[in-house]
Write a protein that holds these residues in place. Structure first.
Motif, PDB file in Angstrom:
ATOM      1  N   LEU A  10     -48.240  77.783  -1.141  1.00 53.47           N
ATOM      2  CA  LEU A  10     -48.026  76.485  -0.514  1.00 53.47           C
ATOM      3  C   LEU A  10     -46.690  75.937  -1.006  1.00 53.47           C
ATOM      4  O   LEU A  10     -46.523  75.695  -2.202  1.00 53.47           O
ATOM      5  N   SER A  12     -43.754  73.008  -0.936  1.00 58.29           N
ATOM      6  CA  SER A  12     -43.556  71.590  -0.651  1.00 58.29           C
ATOM      7  C   SER A  12     -42.166  71.187  -1.116  1.00 58.29           C
ATOM      8  O   SER A  12     -41.853  71.263  -2.308  1.00 58.29           O
ATOM      9  N   HIS A  13     -41.318  70.730  -0.164  1.00 55.17           N
ATOM     10  CA  HIS A  13     -39.941  70.390  -0.509  1.00 55.17           C
ATOM     11  C   HIS A  13     -39.770  68.948  -0.986  1.00 55.17           C
ATOM     12  O   HIS A  13     -38.975  68.676  -1.865  1.00 55.17           O
ATOM     13  N   SER A  14     -40.512  68.029  -0.438  1.00 55.80           N
ATOM     14  CA  SER A  14     -40.357  66.634  -0.862  1.00 55.80           C
ATOM     15  C   SER A  14     -41.646  66.155  -1.528  1.00 55.80           C
ATOM     16  O   SER A  14     -42.665  66.833  -1.502  1.00 55.80           O
ATOM     17  N   SER A  16     -43.513  63.827  -0.554  1.00 52.92           N
ATOM     18  CA  SER A  16     -44.482  63.230   0.355  1.00 52.92           C
ATOM     19  C   SER A  16     -44.839  64.109   1.547  1.00 52.92           C
ATOM     20  O   SER A  16     -45.533  63.654   2.446  1.00 52.92           O
ATOM     21  N   ASP A  17     -44.394  65.368   1.579  1.00 53.81           N
ATOM     22  CA  ASP A  17     -44.608  66.167   2.781  1.00 53.81           C
ATOM     23  C   ASP A  17     -45.917  66.944   2.810  1.00 53.81           C
ATOM     24  O   ASP A  17     -46.288  67.480   3.838  1.00 53.81           O
ATOM     25  N   VAL A  18     -46.646  66.997   1.705  1.00 55.28           N
ATOM     26  CA  VAL A  18     -47.900  67.761   1.674  1.00 55.28           C
ATOM     27  C   VAL A  18     -48.972  66.939   0.974  1.00 55.28           C
ATOM     28  O   VAL A  18     -48.749  66.393  -0.095  1.00 55.28           O
ATOM     29  N   SER A  19     -50.130  66.877   1.575  1.00 55.93           N
ATOM     30  CA  SER A  19     -51.250  66.153   0.995  1.00 55.93           C
ATOM     31  C   SER A  19     -51.833  66.910  -0.192  1.00 55.93           C
ATOM     32  O   SER A  19     -51.859  68.141  -0.208  1.00 55.93           O
ATOM     33  N   VAL A  35     -48.593  77.219  -5.806  1.00 56.73           N
ATOM     34  CA  VAL A  35     -47.798  76.101  -5.293  1.00 56.73           C
ATOM     35  C   VAL A  35     -46.349  76.275  -5.725  1.00 56.73           C
ATOM     36  O   VAL A  35     -46.067  76.555  -6.889  1.00 56.73           O
ATOM     37  N   SER A  37     -43.225  73.863  -5.696  1.00 58.27           N
ATOM     38  CA  SER A  37     -42.876  72.461  -5.449  1.00 58.27           C
ATOM     39  C   SER A  37     -42.163  71.881  -6.657  1.00 58.27           C
ATOM     40  O   SER A  37     -42.092  72.508  -7.717  1.00 58.27           O
ATOM     41  N   SER A  41     -44.824  66.589  -7.336  1.00 56.72           N
ATOM     42  CA  SER A  41     -45.452  66.741  -6.024  1.00 56.72           C
ATOM     43  C   SER A  41     -46.931  66.352  -6.048  1.00 56.72           C
ATOM     44  O   SER A  41     -47.660  66.688  -6.986  1.00 56.72           O
ATOM     45  N   VAL A  43     -49.296  67.663  -4.491  1.00 59.52           N
ATOM     46  CA  VAL A  43     -50.160  68.851  -4.472  1.00 59.52           C
ATOM     47  C   VAL A  43     -50.605  69.260  -5.863  1.00 59.52           C
ATOM     48  O   VAL A  43     -51.625  69.922  -6.008  1.00 59.52           O
TER      49      VAL A  43
END
Length: 77
Positions: A10, A12-14, A16-19, A35, A37, A41, A43
Motif C-alpha cells: 500500500l 501513500s504519497h501524502s 491525507s490520500d489513504v484512509s 506500507v 509512506s 501517514s 495508514v
C-alpha cells in the motif's frame, strides 16, 4: 498443498490520500500488508500492517523508493 497469503504493498504519497481503514480491509481479506509512506501517514495508525517502508519526501524520491520496494518485494498487488 500450502498456499501463501497474498502480499499487498500500500503506497501513500501524502498524509491525507489513504484512509487508516485500508490496511484493516486488506488484512481482513487475508492479505499480508506492507506500507510505503511517510512517517506521519494515517495508514500507520493501526496495527493491521506487517512492515513499513519509509517513503521519500519529493515526488522523485517517492517514485525511486517505490520502484525499489516493488523490485525487492514479492507483491501480488
Amino acid at each position: 498443498m500450502t498456499h501463501s497469503l497474498p502480499r499487498v504493498l500500500l503506497a501513500s504519497h501524502s498524509l491525507s490520500d489513504v484512509s487508516a481503514d485500508i490496511p484493516f480491509l486488506f488484512s481482513r481479506a487475508g492479505c499480508v500488508v506492507h506500507v510505503y509512506s511517510s512517517e506521519g501517514s494515517p495508514v500507520l495508525k493501526n496495527t493491521y500492517w506487517e512492515a513499513w517502508h519509509p517513503a521519500g519526501d519529493t515526488p522523485e524520491l517517492f517514485g525511486e523508493g517505490l520502484f525499489e520496494c516493488v523490485r525487492k518485494g514479492s507483491y501480488d498487488w
